[in-house]
Design a protein around this motif. Structure first.
Motif, PDB file in Angstrom:
ATOM      1  N   LEU A  74      -4.154   3.632   4.669  1.00 32.15           N
ATOM      2  CA  LEU A  74      -3.180   3.505   3.444  1.00 32.15           C
ATOM      3  C   LEU A  74      -4.397   3.070   2.070  1.00 32.15           C
ATOM      4  O   LEU A  74      -3.854   3.485   1.273  1.00 32.15           O
ATOM      5  N   LEU A 118      -5.870   8.388  -4.156  1.00 31.99           N
ATOM      6  CA  LEU A 118      -5.123   9.344  -4.614  1.00 31.99           C
ATOM      7  C   LEU A 118      -4.680   9.223  -6.217  1.00 31.99           C
ATOM      8  O   LEU A 118      -4.294   9.878  -6.994  1.00 31.99           O
ATOM      9  N   TYR A 119      -4.166   8.068  -6.209  1.00 34.42           N
ATOM     10  CA  TYR A 119      -4.359   7.534  -8.012  1.00 34.42           C
ATOM     11  C   TYR A 119      -5.643   8.432  -8.607  1.00 34.42           C
ATOM     12  O   TYR A 119      -5.351   8.951  -9.687  1.00 34.42           O
ATOM     13  N   ALA A 179      -6.637   5.452   0.612  1.00 31.76           N
ATOM     14  CA  ALA A 179      -5.476   6.218   0.402  1.00 31.76           C
ATOM     15  C   ALA A 179      -5.024   6.947  -1.112  1.00 31.76           C
ATOM     16  O   ALA A 179      -4.937   7.268  -1.649  1.00 31.76           O
ATOM     17  N   ALA A 180      -4.716   5.523  -1.099  1.00 37.48           N
ATOM     18  CA  ALA A 180      -4.094   5.087  -2.668  1.00 37.48           C
ATOM     19  C   ALA A 180      -4.905   5.276  -3.723  1.00 37.48           C
ATOM     20  O   ALA A 180      -4.876   6.029  -4.532  1.00 37.48           O
ATOM     21  N   SER A 203       0.796  -1.392   0.331  1.00 37.63           N
ATOM     22  CA  SER A 203       0.234  -0.141   0.077  1.00 37.63           C
ATOM     23  C   SER A 203       0.836   1.650   0.159  1.00 37.63           C
ATOM     24  O   SER A 203       0.685   2.487  -0.573  1.00 37.63           O
ATOM     25  N   SER A 205      -0.218  -0.451  -9.528  1.00 39.45           N
ATOM     26  CA  SER A 205      -0.970  -0.197  -8.921  1.00 39.45           C
ATOM     27  C   SER A 205      -2.244  -1.319  -8.503  1.00 39.45           C
ATOM     28  O   SER A 205      -2.604  -1.407  -7.670  1.00 39.45           O
ATOM     29  N   VAL A 228       1.562   4.243  -2.517  1.00 44.39           N
ATOM     30  CA  VAL A 228       1.002   5.381  -2.452  1.00 44.39           C
ATOM     31  C   VAL A 228       2.135   6.517  -2.778  1.00 44.39           C
ATOM     32  O   VAL A 228       1.379   8.304  -3.902  1.00 44.39           O
TER      33      VAL A 228
END
Length: 198
Positions: free
Chosen positions: A76, A83-84, A79-80, A17, A52, A21
């Motif tokens: 995480l 964010l992507y 969140a990842a 993870s 990813s 990020v």
């Protein structure tokens, strides 16, 4: 019984993870090269998105299989995903691949979810588990984005990539908001039971 691994940090799923990020700024740098009049590195950007996607699948599967579900991992992983999603949308907007309204549609959903999570915290609950529909939405969007990038390349596959990419993007957006509606229903139920207990 509390999971004995729940508070651990150094696990392989968490490392996967964290790598996802860390890959976000690299992805942005790759995908924005044409915006800065540099040679396209879309192939590398698409490869990074694919990696990813694989690690997104693996981190959850390994965490459950090896009994390594942790608080950090629960933060995480989504969140990842966010964010992507946001960085890809921003890059595609800057390159005129997607319209502003599509970006706002997905960002509005994230703001809506932020309000839900804030409500949960206010009544003493931690964020709820990511639903299957939410994961399916992310899956569709993460497949749509590379196809939309391919459609921007002007090659012979561009028309096919554009059609399939937008189909996945619209379906992903619909699932994205559907998962938000289900999450809101769960939050409302918890809020009502919290009032009854008080």
């Amino acid at each position: 019984m509390k999971n004995e691994h729940f508070d651990k940090v150094l696990t392989i799923p968490n490392a996967l993870s964290a790598l996802r990020v860390a890959g976000v700024p690299v992805f942005l740098w790759l995908v924005l090269q044409p915006y800065f009049d540099s040679p396209s590195l879309d192939g590398w950007a698409i490869a990074l998105l694919a990696i990813s996607g694989v690690t997104d699948y693996l981190d959850g599967k390994l965490a459950r299989r090896w009994n390594q579900v942790t608080r950090l991992g629960q933060i995480l992983d989504p969140a990842a995903d966010r964010l992507y999603t946001i960085s890809t949308l921003l890059a595609l907007l800057l390159r005129d691949v997607i319209p502003l309204w599509f970006l706002l549609l997905l960002v509005a959903r994230d703001i809506f979810m932020f309000i839900n999570i804030a409500t949960l915290r206010r009544i003493g609950y931690s964020p709820l588990q990511v639903s299957f529909i939410g994961k399916a939405a992310t899956f569709n969007l993460m497949y749509a984005f590379p196809l939309l990038l391919l459609a921007d390349g002007g090659n012979s596959l561009a028309d096919y990539a554009r059609a399939i990419g937008w189909a996945l993007a619209f379906w992903g957006a619909a699932l994205y908001w559907w998962s938000a509606a289900l999450y809101t229903a769960q939050v409302r139920s918890l809020r009502l039971s919290s009032r009854e207990e008080a």
